[in-house]
Enzyme design. Sequence first.
Site, PDB file in Angstrom:
ATOM      1  N   ARG A 176       0.813  -1.209   0.000  1.00  0.00           N
ATOM      2  CA  ARG A 176       0.000   0.000   0.000  1.00  0.00           C
ATOM      3  C   ARG A 176       0.855   1.273   0.000  1.00  0.00           C
ATOM      4  NH1 ARG A 176      -3.981   0.604   3.717  1.00  0.00           N
ATOM      5  NH2 ARG A 176      -3.434   2.341   5.036  1.00  0.00           N
ATOM      6  N   ARG A 218       8.315   6.306  -5.324  1.00  0.00           N
ATOM      7  CA  ARG A 218       8.271   7.221  -6.475  1.00  0.00           C
ATOM      8  C   ARG A 218       9.606   7.891  -6.707  1.00  0.00           C
ATOM      9  NH1 ARG A 218       3.822   9.967  -3.674  1.00  0.00           N
ATOM     10  NH2 ARG A 218       1.959   8.735  -4.142  1.00  0.00           N
ATOM     11  N   ARG A 220      -4.895  -6.952  15.785  1.00  0.00           N
ATOM     12  CA  ARG A 220      -4.091  -5.980  16.499  1.00  0.00           C
ATOM     13  C   ARG A 220      -5.033  -4.926  17.059  1.00  0.00           C
ATOM     14  NH1 ARG A 220       0.494  -7.027  18.453  1.00  0.00           N
ATOM     15  NH2 ARG A 220       1.382  -4.945  18.127  1.00  0.00           N
ATOM     16  N   ARG A 249       3.078   6.144  16.242  1.00  0.00           N
ATOM     17  CA  ARG A 249       2.981   7.467  15.625  1.00  0.00           C
ATOM     18  C   ARG A 249       2.304   8.439  16.564  1.00  0.00           C
ATOM     19  NH1 ARG A 249      -0.745   5.178  10.643  1.00  0.00           N
ATOM     20  NH2 ARG A 249      -2.009   3.866  11.982  1.00  0.00           N
ATOM     21  N   GLU A 303      -0.008   6.865  19.581  1.00  0.00           N
ATOM     22  CA  GLU A 303      -0.654   5.599  19.236  1.00  0.00           C
ATOM     23  C   GLU A 303       0.261   4.436  19.592  1.00  0.00           C
ATOM     24  OE1 GLU A 303      -2.346   5.597  15.285  1.00  0.00           O
ATOM     25  OE2 GLU A 303      -2.014   3.449  15.070  1.00  0.00           O
ATOM     26  N   TYR A 314      -8.195  -6.331   5.862  1.00  0.00           N
ATOM     27  CA  TYR A 314      -7.570  -5.027   6.106  1.00  0.00           C
ATOM     28  C   TYR A 314      -8.066  -4.042   5.049  1.00  0.00           C
ATOM     29  CZ  TYR A 314      -3.537  -1.838   6.964  1.00  0.00           C
ATOM     30  OH  TYR A 314      -2.714  -0.761   7.243  1.00  0.00           O
ATOM     31  N   ASP A 353      -9.520  -0.526   3.543  1.00  0.00           N
ATOM     32  CA  ASP A 353      -9.562   0.921   3.721  1.00  0.00           C
ATOM     33  C   ASP A 353     -11.023   1.360   3.677  1.00  0.00           C
ATOM     34  OD1 ASP A 353      -6.850   1.388   3.977  1.00  0.00           O
ATOM     35  OD2 ASP A 353      -6.529   1.546   1.821  1.00  0.00           O
TER      36      ASP A 353
HETATM   37  N1  UDP Z   1       4.929   1.409   6.825  1.00  0.00           N
HETATM   38  C1  UDP Z   1       6.261   1.506   7.150  1.00  0.00           C
HETATM   39  N2  UDP Z   1       6.756   2.689   7.598  1.00  0.00           N
HETATM   40  C2  UDP Z   1       5.973   3.774   7.754  1.00  0.00           C
HETATM   41  C3  UDP Z   1       4.603   3.691   7.409  1.00  0.00           C
HETATM   42  C4  UDP Z   1       4.112   2.476   6.971  1.00  0.00           C
HETATM   43  O1  UDP Z   1       7.003   0.550   7.032  1.00  0.00           O
HETATM   44  O2  UDP Z   1       6.485   4.822   8.196  1.00  0.00           O
HETATM   45  C5  UDP Z   1       4.409   0.095   6.363  1.00  0.00           C
HETATM   46  C6  UDP Z   1       4.265  -0.869   7.511  1.00  0.00           C
HETATM   47  O3  UDP Z   1       4.572  -2.156   7.048  1.00  0.00           O
HETATM   48  C7  UDP Z   1       2.809  -0.749   7.875  1.00  0.00           C
HETATM   49  C8  UDP Z   1       2.167  -0.530   6.523  1.00  0.00           C
HETATM   50  O4  UDP Z   1       3.127   0.224   5.789  1.00  0.00           O
HETATM   51  O5  UDP Z   1       2.339  -1.880   8.533  1.00  0.00           O
HETATM   52  C9  UDP Z   1       0.872   0.209   6.581  1.00  0.00           C
HETATM   53  O6  UDP Z   1       1.035   1.343   7.393  1.00  0.00           O
HETATM   54  P1  UDP Z   1      -0.007   2.538   7.501  1.00  0.00           P
HETATM   55  O7  UDP Z   1       0.504   3.449   8.522  1.00  0.00           O
HETATM   56  O8  UDP Z   1      -0.273   3.044   6.134  1.00  0.00           O
HETATM   57  O9  UDP Z   1      -1.289   1.735   7.993  1.00  0.00           O
HETATM   58  P2  UDP Z   1      -2.634   2.276   8.606  1.00  0.00           P
HETATM   59  O10 UDP Z   1      -2.523   2.028  10.053  1.00  0.00           O
HETATM   60  O11 UDP Z   1      -2.701   3.725   8.284  1.00  0.00           O
HETATM   61  O12 UDP Z   1      -3.717   1.432   7.983  1.00  0.00           O
END
Ligand code: UDP
Length: 365
Positions: free
Chosen positions: A169, A173, A246, A277, A297, A345, A347
């Site tokens: 996801r 780029r 989780r 985060r 979080e 999972y 969105d």
């Molecule tokens: N991810 C990562 N580093 C980051 C953000 C995301 O490696 O700084 C990877 C990680 O494997 C994570 C996945 O991308 O489990 C999805 O993260 P995201 O934060 O997009 O998930 P959300 O909780 O927002 O659904």
Amino acid sequence: MYDYLIVGSGLYGAVFAHEAKKAGKSVLVIEKRNNIGGNVYTEKIEDINVHKYGAHIFHTNNKKVWKYVTQFAEFNRFTNSPVANYNGEIYSLPFNMYTFNKMWGVVTPEEAAAKIEEQRKEIKDKPRNLEEQAISLVGRDIYEKLIKGYTEKQWGRSCTELPAFIINRLPVRFTFDNNYFNALYQGIPIGGYTEMVENMLDGIEVRLGVDYLENKNELDNCAEKVVYTGAIDAYFNYRLGALEYRSVRFETEVLDIPNFQGNAAVNYTDKDTPWTRIIEHKWFEFGKQSKTVISREYSSEWKLGDEPYYPVNDEKNNALYSEYKKLAAAEKNVIFGGRLGEYKYYDMDAVIASSLIMSEKELKA
Ligand code: UDP
């Protein structure tokens, strides 16, 4: 007697309820919590819409879904550009030219591509897990600093045990573009998600604080059909064993300063910082308030009594889910839907799309 009893007032339930009512059906929505909206629920603190169950940034490539949600809210121009903090070093996300420049000092896309090419060579075969997938996408340096710690904290599992798709996801780029999502449409509903869901549920009877599973027989008797959006294993009383989820815990603070971190989301990608985060909610709506609200979080393994947030879609759990799905198929008057009902999972846009497909199928007669 209602035509539909809808269990859960998150996006799946609210969309289904709206469509069913539009089709002339009688609908009752019940919700275990004392508020509607499921995990997109927002609550006002210090005049800031706080994303109570974690950051929700609406994004989609699906024009039908976009047209659908914009009936219920106007969306602002928010673009998700999280910042990564690795032991105090700041990097741009998703992985793009700003990230590569900071990581290696490279200036051109060609130099960046050469650096990644050199590092990805260590993966010779098809990636078998998240670690191999990540290294083959962006190389070891980025994996170590920006992926490994964050992912292992978020999932509580080693990257070598996690499925590769989770990382897909995240775009990579070779342009200077910090937009986290590859989505044509993106934004935050002005007024908050709660108001958006309220609009979806306009004119529909909603009972809050009602636990379906605790009053199942009685509630089943009041409707022809049930749309169940809770956890599928809980529905069957964990008969085949518990699926893994989780959970997330938030420590929310009001600070008497206008700007804590200068961005809505800062990911802590090292392994030692205990939170994954920090969200500073006002920046979802370009807030000008004199105070700010932040949420740290923390991820944890789900246990009975916790709120499930993320299904753990590894092989073991997917296999167990397919067994539950067979039981679900035998429940002729029950539709299972949403992130928890389908153990997926999803969105937000995918949940809406899935609810629209199901309601079209179900209500067409
Ligand atoms: N991810 C990562 N580093 C980051 C953000 C995301 O490696 O700084 C990877 C990680 O494997 C994570 C996945 O991308 O489990 C999805 O993260 P995201 O934060 O997009 O998930 P959300 O909780 O927002 O659904």
